[in-house]
Design a protein around this motif. Sequence first.
Motif, mmCIF file in Angstrom:
data_model
loop_
_atom_site.group_PDB
_atom_site.id
_atom_site.type_symbol
_atom_site.label_atom_id
_atom_site.label_comp_id
_atom_site.label_asym_id
_atom_site.label_seq_id
_atom_site.Cartn_x
_atom_site.Cartn_y
_atom_site.Cartn_z
ATOM 1 N N ILE A 344 0.836 -1.203 0.000
ATOM 2 C CA ILE A 344 0.000 0.000 0.000
ATOM 3 C C ILE A 344 0.868 1.249 0.000
ATOM 4 O O ILE A 344 0.610 2.217 -0.737
ATOM 5 N N GLU A 345 1.933 1.249 0.817
ATOM 6 C CA GLU A 345 2.822 2.405 0.897
ATOM 7 C C GLU A 345 3.501 2.679 -0.443
ATOM 8 O O GLU A 345 3.782 3.828 -0.791
ATOM 9 N N ALA A 346 3.801 1.593 -1.204
ATOM 10 C CA ALA A 346 4.523 1.764 -2.462
ATOM 11 C C ALA A 346 3.617 2.099 -3.634
ATOM 12 O O ALA A 346 4.112 2.377 -4.733
ATOM 13 N N THR A 347 2.296 2.091 -3.434
ATOM 14 C CA THR A 347 1.346 2.304 -4.530
ATOM 15 C C THR A 347 0.831 3.739 -4.512
ATOM 16 O O THR A 347 0.391 4.237 -3.478
ATOM 17 N N PRO A 348 0.883 4.442 -5.628
ATOM 18 C CA PRO A 348 0.399 5.823 -5.670
ATOM 19 C C PRO A 348 -1.130 5.865 -5.620
ATOM 20 O O PRO A 348 -1.801 4.852 -5.853
ATOM 21 N N PRO A 349 -1.718 7.038 -5.319
ATOM 22 C CA PRO A 349 -3.184 7.159 -5.299
ATOM 23 C C PRO A 349 -3.798 6.731 -6.637
ATOM 24 O O PRO A 349 -3.274 7.060 -7.705
ATOM 25 N N GLY A 350 -4.892 5.975 -6.541
ATOM 26 C CA GLY A 350 -5.547 5.468 -7.736
ATOM 27 C C GLY A 350 -5.070 4.089 -8.135
ATOM 28 O O GLY A 350 -5.641 3.468 -9.036
ATOM 29 N N GLY A 351 -4.016 3.588 -7.483
ATOM 30 C CA GLY A 351 -3.494 2.269 -7.803
ATOM 31 C C GLY A 351 -4.233 1.186 -7.046
ATOM 32 O O GLY A 351 -5.219 1.435 -6.334
ATOM 33 N N GLU A 352 -3.742 -0.042 -7.178
ATOM 34 C CA GLU A 352 -4.409 -1.155 -6.520
ATOM 35 C C GLU A 352 -3.406 -2.188 -6.053
ATOM 36 O O GLU A 352 -2.291 -2.304 -6.583
ATOM 37 N N VAL A 353 -3.836 -2.950 -5.036
ATOM 38 C CA VAL A 353 -3.058 -4.064 -4.492
ATOM 39 C C VAL A 353 -3.950 -5.296 -4.560
ATOM 40 O O VAL A 353 -5.063 -5.296 -4.025
ATOM 41 N N ASP A 354 -3.442 -6.335 -5.215
ATOM 42 C CA ASP A 354 -4.218 -7.563 -5.380
ATOM 43 C C ASP A 354 -3.498 -8.706 -4.668
ATOM 44 O O ASP A 354 -2.288 -8.907 -4.885
ATOM 45 N N VAL A 355 -4.215 -9.436 -3.837
ATOM 46 C CA VAL A 355 -3.650 -10.572 -3.101
ATOM 47 C C VAL A 355 -4.354 -11.828 -3.588
ATOM 48 O O VAL A 355 -5.573 -11.966 -3.418
ATOM 49 N N GLU A 356 -3.573 -12.741 -4.186
ATOM 50 C CA GLU A 356 -4.136 -13.980 -4.726
ATOM 51 C C GLU A 356 -3.628 -15.170 -3.930
ATOM 52 O O GLU A 356 -2.418 -15.292 -3.668
ATOM 53 N N ARG A 369 0.436 -8.431 -5.462
ATOM 54 C CA ARG A 369 0.803 -7.571 -6.596
ATOM 55 C C ARG A 369 0.374 -6.145 -6.317
ATOM 56 O O ARG A 369 -0.712 -5.913 -5.800
ATOM 57 N N ASP A 370 1.238 -5.204 -6.653
ATOM 58 C CA ASP A 370 0.852 -3.795 -6.549
ATOM 59 C C ASP A 370 1.194 -3.079 -7.840
ATOM 60 O O ASP A 370 1.984 -3.574 -8.647
ATOM 61 N N THR A 371 0.580 -1.943 -8.039
ATOM 62 C CA THR A 371 0.835 -1.130 -9.242
ATOM 63 C C THR A 371 1.682 0.078 -8.878
ATOM 64 O O THR A 371 1.506 1.173 -9.405
ATOM 65 N N GLY A 372 2.615 -0.159 -7.958
ATOM 66 C CA GLY A 372 3.455 0.937 -7.475
ATOM 67 C C GLY A 372 4.624 1.245 -8.383
ATOM 68 O O GLY A 372 4.676 0.849 -9.544
ATOM 69 N N ARG A 373 5.590 1.951 -7.816
ATOM 70 C CA ARG A 373 6.713 2.468 -8.589
ATOM 71 C C ARG A 373 7.764 1.411 -8.888
ATOM 72 O O ARG A 373 8.667 1.638 -9.698
ATOM 73 N N GLY A 374 7.694 0.248 -8.252
ATOM 74 C CA GLY A 374 8.686 -0.791 -8.469
ATOM 75 C C GLY A 374 9.995 -0.491 -7.757
ATOM 76 O O GLY A 374 10.130 0.501 -7.032
ATOM 77 N N MET A 375 10.988 -1.344 -7.938
ATOM 78 C CA MET A 375 12.272 -1.204 -7.256
ATOM 79 C C MET A 375 13.419 -1.400 -8.230
ATOM 80 O O MET A 375 13.306 -2.138 -9.217
ATOM 81 N N THR A 376 14.541 -0.744 -7.941
ATOM 82 C CA THR A 376 15.763 -0.953 -8.717
ATOM 83 C C THR A 376 16.373 -2.303 -8.353
ATOM 84 O O THR A 376 16.002 -2.920 -7.348
ATOM 85 N N ALA A 377 17.313 -2.740 -9.162
ATOM 86 C CA ALA A 377 17.987 -4.016 -8.889
ATOM 87 C C ALA A 377 18.726 -3.961 -7.555
ATOM 88 O O ALA A 377 18.753 -4.942 -6.805
ATOM 89 N N GLU A 378 19.325 -2.819 -7.218
ATOM 90 C CA GLU A 378 20.050 -2.690 -5.950
ATOM 91 C C GLU A 378 19.091 -2.766 -4.771
ATOM 92 O O GLU A 378 19.361 -3.434 -3.772
ATOM 93 N N THR A 423 5.438 -4.347 -8.175
ATOM 94 C CA THR A 423 6.173 -5.398 -7.455
ATOM 95 C C THR A 423 5.267 -6.592 -7.215
ATOM 96 O O THR A 423 4.064 -6.420 -6.950
ATOM 97 N N ARG A 424 5.847 -7.780 -7.311
ATOM 98 C CA ARG A 424 5.148 -9.013 -6.950
ATOM 99 C C ARG A 424 5.903 -9.680 -5.816
ATOM 100 O O ARG A 424 7.129 -9.874 -5.905
ATOM 101 N N VAL A 425 5.166 -10.032 -4.773
ATOM 102 C CA VAL A 425 5.730 -10.750 -3.637
ATOM 103 C C VAL A 425 5.130 -12.150 -3.626
ATOM 104 O O VAL A 425 3.904 -12.297 -3.536
#
Length: 445
Positions: A344-356, A369-378, A423-425
């Motif tokens: 939730i913290e990583a997702t901007p307003p209007g985005g979504e978090v889906d738990v399957e 799954r979230d529709t956030g900004r994602g992460m760099t490789a580091e 991001t997918r966890v």
Amino acid sequence: MVVTTLVQPDVPARPGIAVRAVRALQHPRPEDVFPLAYHAVAAVILAAARYPGWRIAVLAIPAVLPRAHFYLFSAAPGSPRYDPKRCVNTGPAAVAWWVVLSQSSLLVTTALAVAVTGGVRSPLLVTVFAAYAAAACLVGDRLQTRLLLGATALAVAAMAMLPSAWAGPELPASAHALLVAVAVLGAGALIKPADAMNCKRRGELARAREEMAADALTRAQSLEQIGTKVAHELKNPLTGVKALVQLGLRNPAEAASRDRLEIVDREVTRMQEILQNYLSFTRPLQEVTPRRVELGRLVSDTLEVLSARADGARVRLYTQGEAAIDADPRRLKEALLNLVANAIEATPPGGEVDVEVRPAGGDAEIVIRDTGRGMTAETLRRIGTPFFTTRDDGTGLGVVLARSVIAQHGGSLRYESELGQGTRVRVALPRVAKGGRDGPCARRR
């Protein structure tokens, strides 16, 4: 007048040479029998060949000196100089220099024995290489042992330049052949003390490492208990402060201070979250208590708890799927709360978090799954490291807690992410929890 008496702690004095010599006689090492036997056999053969007596007597020096050097200066029984715990972290170069220096006396004495029994024509020539062979067996082929090999070559070259009168008379062919065979066996006998010492030192260092690891674990557990107690003690005052601040926010008379009180309220809430995360971080050291759990219902309860936070962030929450496993529902819910809250913290307003939730072979898998900004490789590489966080108000303990709880159940936690792609966890859980005690130091999967 004031008289000051300086009292110093008792420091055990190092025994004198005479005392150590007596101890050497009282505590002979079994491996010393092999070099002594070799020199004794060589002396008997030389005597039978009517070799000059003083040259035979010189063989007593290589028979005694290396052993005396060991007992008197390096490892006499009861000597305080050697402490395995002080040597655990010694660098390989320092160990190599110590080994080479300790074998240098063997090189000198064997070279002396060869010099008085014929020089390069001596049947004992092969024993000159025993010092290098022993050092190479202990520390391998490295700069220090190559220097010892170079010194051996120089010693052989020096003996080749000796006048024949200094080298001594030639031996009869039968005695020469017999001594060559004895010298080959003697080279192995001369290496035996070094090999025995290597085995002994390795055993001592292994025990020292185990003791130091046990001491470190005890200290870590003590610090953990202290930290947990401090965290518990701080929770009650913070609860009181928060209650007073909230009363002030509801009091119209405090309208002028409302902005400041809201700041205090947010900071107190943040402190409470930090303490709660720390307490949750230390709790995985406890056993899990598995029972039958419907993961779909557990995920729905988790999203319900976080719905207010999601509404405030204008993030939509979805859940789908079902699976049943044996797990500790309270501990597993703690892990999911941290993982979904991070999404939730990583997702901007209007985005979504889906738990399957879905079956995965004989096990179960939860994918967040979230529709956030994602992460760099580091960032992806460092995620899950204690106290590493990309948020200004984060603690970096949430993922550590989740990973620890999942590992205790015998499962695994994996992150997949790209910048701008969300991001997918993936949480993989076995049908039956193992109920281990991996805790925060669980191996990453």
